[in-house]
Design a protein around this motif. Structure first.
Motif, PDB file in Angstrom:
ATOM      1  N   VAL A 150     -24.629   5.583   5.133  1.00  0.00           N
ATOM      2  CA  VAL A 150     -23.408   5.378   4.368  1.00  0.00           C
ATOM      3  C   VAL A 150     -22.152   5.778   5.152  1.00  0.00           C
ATOM      4  N   VAL A 151     -21.098   4.983   5.002  1.00  0.00           N
ATOM      5  CA  VAL A 151     -19.761   5.370   5.447  1.00  0.00           C
ATOM      6  C   VAL A 151     -18.957   5.605   4.184  1.00  0.00           C
ATOM      7  N   SER A 152     -18.305   6.756   4.092  1.00  0.00           N
ATOM      8  CA  SER A 152     -17.713   7.084   2.810  1.00  0.00           C
ATOM      9  C   SER A 152     -16.314   7.659   2.953  1.00  0.00           C
ATOM     10  N   SER A 153     -15.532   7.515   1.892  1.00  0.00           N
ATOM     11  CA  SER A 153     -14.191   8.083   1.829  1.00  0.00           C
ATOM     12  C   SER A 153     -14.040   8.807   0.499  1.00  0.00           C
ATOM     13  N   MET A 189       0.822  -1.208   0.000  1.00  0.00           N
ATOM     14  CA  MET A 189       0.000   0.000   0.000  1.00  0.00           C
ATOM     15  C   MET A 189       0.857   1.258   0.000  1.00  0.00           C
ATOM     16  N   ALA A 190       2.052   1.156   0.580  1.00  0.00           N
ATOM     17  CA  ALA A 190       2.907   2.335   0.728  1.00  0.00           C
ATOM     18  C   ALA A 190       3.313   2.908  -0.626  1.00  0.00           C
ATOM     19  N   VAL A 191       3.382   2.053  -1.629  1.00  0.00           N
ATOM     20  CA  VAL A 191       3.899   2.505  -2.934  1.00  0.00           C
ATOM     21  C   VAL A 191       2.975   3.542  -3.559  1.00  0.00           C
ATOM     22  N   LYS A 192       1.701   3.212  -3.704  1.00  0.00           N
ATOM     23  CA  LYS A 192       0.754   4.112  -4.368  1.00  0.00           C
ATOM     24  C   LYS A 192      -0.204   4.810  -3.411  1.00  0.00           C
ATOM     25  N   GLY A 193      -0.146   4.433  -2.140  1.00  0.00           N
ATOM     26  CA  GLY A 193      -0.985   5.098  -1.162  1.00  0.00           C
ATOM     27  C   GLY A 193      -2.382   4.546  -1.076  1.00  0.00           C
ATOM     28  N   GLY A 194      -3.157   5.069  -0.132  1.00  0.00           N
ATOM     29  CA  GLY A 194      -4.525   4.631   0.056  1.00  0.00           C
ATOM     30  C   GLY A 194      -5.157   5.354   1.236  1.00  0.00           C
ATOM     31  N   ALA A 195      -6.368   4.955   1.569  1.00  0.00           N
ATOM     32  CA  ALA A 195      -7.075   5.596   2.679  1.00  0.00           C
ATOM     33  C   ALA A 195      -7.519   4.540   3.683  1.00  0.00           C
ATOM     34  N   MET A 196      -7.221   4.775   4.943  1.00  0.00           N
ATOM     35  CA  MET A 196      -7.561   3.832   6.003  1.00  0.00           C
ATOM     36  C   MET A 196      -8.511   4.491   6.995  1.00  0.00           C
ATOM     37  N   GLY A 197      -9.385   3.682   7.563  1.00  0.00           N
ATOM     38  CA  GLY A 197     -10.293   4.179   8.592  1.00  0.00           C
ATOM     39  C   GLY A 197      -9.956   3.564   9.937  1.00  0.00           C
ATOM     40  N   ILE A 198      -9.816   4.428  10.947  1.00  0.00           N
ATOM     41  CA  ILE A 198      -9.657   3.956  12.321  1.00  0.00           C
ATOM     42  C   ILE A 198     -10.983   4.228  13.011  1.00  0.00           C
ATOM     43  N   LEU A 199     -11.743   3.161  13.293  1.00  0.00           N
ATOM     44  CA  LEU A 199     -13.101   3.341  13.805  1.00  0.00           C
ATOM     45  C   LEU A 199     -13.146   3.133  15.305  1.00  0.00           C
ATOM     46  N   LEU A 200     -13.705   4.114  16.013  1.00  0.00           N
ATOM     47  CA  LEU A 200     -13.916   3.991  17.452  1.00  0.00           C
ATOM     48  C   LEU A 200     -15.407   3.884  17.707  1.00  0.00           C
ATOM     49  N   ASP A 201     -15.826   2.744  18.240  1.00  0.00           N
ATOM     50  CA  ASP A 201     -17.241   2.523  18.510  1.00  0.00           C
ATOM     51  C   ASP A 201     -17.503   2.731  19.996  1.00  0.00           C
ATOM     52  N   TRP A 202     -18.283   3.772  20.317  1.00  0.00           N
ATOM     53  CA  TRP A 202     -18.542   4.124  21.716  1.00  0.00           C
ATOM     54  C   TRP A 202     -19.940   3.706  22.151  1.00  0.00           C
ATOM     55  N   THR A 203     -20.524   2.707  21.493  1.00  0.00           N
ATOM     56  CA  THR A 203     -21.867   2.258  21.868  1.00  0.00           C
ATOM     57  C   THR A 203     -21.861   1.783  23.322  1.00  0.00           C
ATOM     58  N   CYS A 204     -22.707   2.399  24.133  1.00  0.00           N
ATOM     59  CA  CYS A 204     -22.718   2.095  25.563  1.00  0.00           C
ATOM     60  C   CYS A 204     -24.129   1.949  26.100  1.00  0.00           C
ATOM     61  N   ASP A 205     -24.282   1.058  27.085  1.00  0.00           N
ATOM     62  CA  ASP A 205     -25.528   0.961  27.833  1.00  0.00           C
ATOM     63  C   ASP A 205     -25.289   1.619  29.183  1.00  0.00           C
ATOM     64  N   LEU A 206     -25.757   2.849  29.338  1.00  0.00           N
ATOM     65  CA  LEU A 206     -25.424   3.620  30.538  1.00  0.00           C
ATOM     66  C   LEU A 206     -26.197   3.158  31.769  1.00  0.00           C
ATOM     67  N   ASP A 207     -27.061   2.143  31.606  1.00  0.00           N
ATOM     68  CA  ASP A 207     -27.679   1.548  32.796  1.00  0.00           C
ATOM     69  C   ASP A 207     -26.673   0.622  33.482  1.00  0.00           C
ATOM     70  N   SER A 236     -10.201  -0.477   8.946  1.00  0.00           N
ATOM     71  CA  SER A 236     -10.608  -1.007   7.645  1.00  0.00           C
ATOM     72  C   SER A 236     -10.155  -0.048   6.558  1.00  0.00           C
ATOM     73  N   ARG A 237      -9.883  -0.620   5.382  1.00  0.00           N
ATOM     74  CA  ARG A 237      -9.473   0.225   4.259  1.00  0.00           C
ATOM     75  C   ARG A 237     -10.695   0.927   3.711  1.00  0.00           C
ATOM     76  N   LEU A 238     -10.579   2.235   3.474  1.00  0.00           N
ATOM     77  CA  LEU A 238     -11.732   3.002   3.027  1.00  0.00           C
ATOM     78  C   LEU A 238     -11.818   3.086   1.515  1.00  0.00           C
ATOM     79  N   ASP A 239     -10.673   3.204   0.856  1.00  0.00           N
ATOM     80  CA  ASP A 239     -10.760   3.332  -0.604  1.00  0.00           C
ATOM     81  C   ASP A 239     -10.780   1.939  -1.237  1.00  0.00           C
TER      82      ASP A 239
END
Lengths: 396, 396, 396
Positions: free
Chosen positions: B63-66, A249-267, A280-283
């Protein structure tokens, strides 16, 4: 309703008339079983789906978040153009602000000492020429490098191209360095700071958990098994988790997603409300068209030479753009919500009778007997009311 | 319920008592018609609105998009300050990264060779002075250009202004070049790469459709009629579609939205899921207050002269900011959803009876006759149960 | 349903049979009261909660917005490194574009005249060495400043550290200037231009309200009491409203949110649809770990000296990042919505009877009497229909 027109003042009393349907009670194991079964199903549905899975008794709020990132690491390159050059954060992170989206330079084509002047176009279908007549002075092709001067000059011994007014010498990006110059970026790390806020519940938290002290933070690296709470991520690891090959991927580049899921049950306990990290890769990596492949852009550093004329170093930067995407939904018990949802689904129970009636009156051998008692046919007694009114139950 | 207190063990049997209301059947075309009609309406509503239009039987995902963008094109300017100058992507696109929001420089006010020194303020209500006493040393007006030295010096032969410590000479942005210097930007093109992802359905797609090959991509330009699938957009065309005049907007700048609508019905063929492109101006063009008009910002290029003192070229950049806004909602059939929604709306059917009863018992000439049979009045038989219980139907 | 199997062609008539339950009318103040009360509650709920509070009769749309910002103000610093230096917008705002997220420089550590060369590492647990054997040539620690040459050289008279190839001299960020160098930023102002759009309702508006003229705009500053409509905000004021101390935050930086709430009821007058401004700190100020504290990043200005070798001025920038967050939801009356929601909640009314029956048949002293008339037990008359059918009411 239950009050005749001519009842005058009595009507006030009507207010306190309570109407309840007269019910026919069929004591049959068969019917009863079906009846109870369906009731059970619906109540089960309410409990399992509405309450347990969907948690519709909760009111929800979506996350408000603030992200800042800080990349660490250095790499050295040895190219004919730049010689030995050490790259540090200030140079390979673009833009430098450390916002939720940052670009890590992994490969490049450098064109130093460009100056506003005239030079032959890079050879291509639209730029090659035989004589000046093939070039139009002042014409600038949207896909070309500059404004044509109208002359046709030698690009190389063999090829002639139209001369253009532009930043010269022109960049020649025909071949991309392979392997990528900054492959070492694989070992770079990024610290992600993320504070989230659920306004409706006045709930605040950050991904750097309270029990994490700065000494740990100085040395840890995220690892799903050993260090699942460390907010420092190694580039190579992230791509690996996303099923990508960094060197590739380093050669031509790309787009990556760093996903933070904060789904919480506050009970639940607050400690249970922690972010889930995924990558996950976005492009689209297997793009059919080269033109649309990878991720790159051009930027320039501007200088003035001793004659005070502007020169620049043009960089076609290939690299990986990381987008930190924070999402999540928090739920907390709410009386109103509970009433609405439970009530709404209970109204399903009214459908049970419909089903049972249909069953009883069509599939039981005693169905006609049941019908006889369930239905009172008025049309059969048009003549006089009193007599037939009573016997209707007897004779029908 | 239908079980007396004293029924003891029999009560278990109650579990299998099935209760169904005793119904009065009125065979009247008039009533029946109304009854069926309303039923039809509700069922029609369920089918047409709930299913067809709203597709409530589907579960949805957003949608999740890049996005990445790449602008192409060059322009030449000939100004007293810069002389003949060719502008290429690296120079007129700010920031260079090609993210979902990019700024295209169309007009500018350049102030070269600024240096940290002292110079008279630009004349204005707060800056004009007669004597040093009008200027306060160390004071910096938030709307001024620098920190006052306390001196009152000649700005021009006629006007005196407070001297300030600042980057001098100061920029004079009183008149904006018209027509815009980079009007040629009208012909610039932007390639938009957009990969979308519907996580819940594991559905991925990009706006560069599979059948688009790179040769087509190298030469096409988006056109609603001839090339609706080409992801390369000409600036001028986009503004035209948005009903704006490029030459006009280029002077003072503005903000444009490039909207990609990925709304898809995933029960259909995948090929049918393609983005819809629309363009619209985001900022308010007919702003009443000049201060709030257009789009511009200042940036500087820093140099060091031979004496190693820092100089800079300040650019007040006017231009068009393009925001690529990706949105959409995908739907796919879901059993659970279907049950819930259809069931919920069927419970409406229970309302039909209410309406019909009201109609029957108030507007039919036989209403009293119907009432007599529909309602069994208990209050009329307080004394003894047995006898009246039966005759009640006869006498009432 | 009410049609026997053997009714053949008559069945068509069945279509017009209207079935309505036979009702038992109990004229009892007690029951009636309970009955009406519950009805009232539900109707009240529909009106108050569904209509008034939740306004479920409206269809809603969420905001599409475009933001641009412009900061004004200048500050002067007097440091050993830079001497007397005036900072203007082009220098302290990063990035310069004036988008919805901007960073205001408030404090910095400047390292001028860096050059690609060799120098001893900054002392630290991993960098201190006694002999060359402690340093590995070509090794670059991800948390280090460069690539080790393998030599162990004097950092100071007392300390030896590994020599690294890097931009030298290395930055020494051990102590942060306090008070912050650009404390004057407290008086800077930012003009926020925000145009919003509710596509579904074709509703457009901007935060600079029509009646605001440019002269007012040139001189006003937002103040909740005196100038609640002025879109120009003083940095210090914003932090104060958020309960933060500017001078304190300026030292190590942080992240602030400027929230614009465009929630509108479009059934009301348009003038009532104005943005509500609120300010809050986005990052976590009382962070347990220093590493995660504040907001800073590094950027560099690149120069070429007389020998045409590249030098740079590295700036570790501390400051406040402002995120302009626009949100909101507009509602407008919609017949469809109204029908659905009112209807849905009316179906609750069906639950009233269940409750009342339960009450009547279990807690009234006449309950057995009521039961006798409400329920018709079929199981007690298996033998013959006619006779018992009628007397059943008498004897049971």
């Amino acid at each position: 309703m239950a009050c005749d027109k001519d009842c005058g003042k009595k009507c006030v009393g009507c207010l306190f008339d309570y109407e309840t349907p007269v019910m026919l009670v069929i004591s049959s194991k068969r019917v009863g079983a079906v009846f109870r079964l369906i009731q059970m199903l619906i109540i089960a549905y309410v409990i399992v789906y509405e309450c347990w899975i969907q948690q519709n008794y909760q009111e929800t709020d979506s996350v408000v978040s603030s992200v800042s990132t800080k990349v660490k690491g250095t790499a050295v390159t040895n190219t004919s153009v730049l010689g030995v050059h050490v790259w540090d954060v200030a140079e390979y992170i673009i833009p430098p602000q450390g916002e939720n989206s940052f670009f890590v330079l992994t490969n490049m084509i450098v064109t130093p000492a460009q100056m506003q002047s005239r030079c032959p176009e890079v050879p291509g279908p639209t730029t090659v020429c035989l004589s000046d007549s093939d070039c139009r002075s002042g014409y600038s092709n949207v896909r070309g490098s500059g404004v044509q001067t109208g002359l046709c000059v030698n690009y190389s011994a063999s090829v002639k191209t139209c001369e253009v007014l532009s930043w010269c010498p022109l960049e020649n990006d025909t071949e991309i360095p392979e392997p990528a110059l900054l492959e070492a970026a694989e070992d770079f790390t990024v610290l992600i700071k993320n504070s989230i806020h659920y306004p409706k519940f006045k709930f605040r938290k950050q991904n750097i958990l309270p029990h994490i002290n700065s000494t740990y933070l100085k040395n840890c690296t995220f690892n799903r098994k050993t260090d699942p709470e460390c907010p420092i991520f190694r580039m190579g690891d992230m791509l690996e988790e996303a099923g990508e090959d960094f060197r590739n991927m380093a050669v031509k580049g790309g787009a990556m997603g760093i996903l933070l899921d904060w789904t919480c049950d506050l009970d639940m306990k607050e400690q249970l409300c922690v972010p889930k990290y995924t990558f996950s890769r976005l492009d689209n990596k297997n793009s059919e068209s080269d033109a649309a492949h990878g991720y790159n852009f051009r930027y320039a550093k501007y200088f003035k030479n001793s004659e005070n004329t502007e020169t620049r170093t043009l960089v076609k930067a290939y690299g990986i753009r990381f987008d930190v995407i924070v999402f999540g939904k928090a739920g907390k018990f709410s009386t109103v919500q509970a009433i609405i949802h439970i009530g709404a689904t209970l109204s399903f129970l009214s459908l049970v009778n419909a089903v049972c009636d249909w069953f009883v009156l069509n599939f039981m051998e005693k169905k006609n007997y049941y019908k006889k008692h369930k239905f009172i046919h008025l049309d059969k007694m048009e003549d006089t009311d009193n007599s037939i009114g009573s016997t209707s139950y007897g004779t029908q």
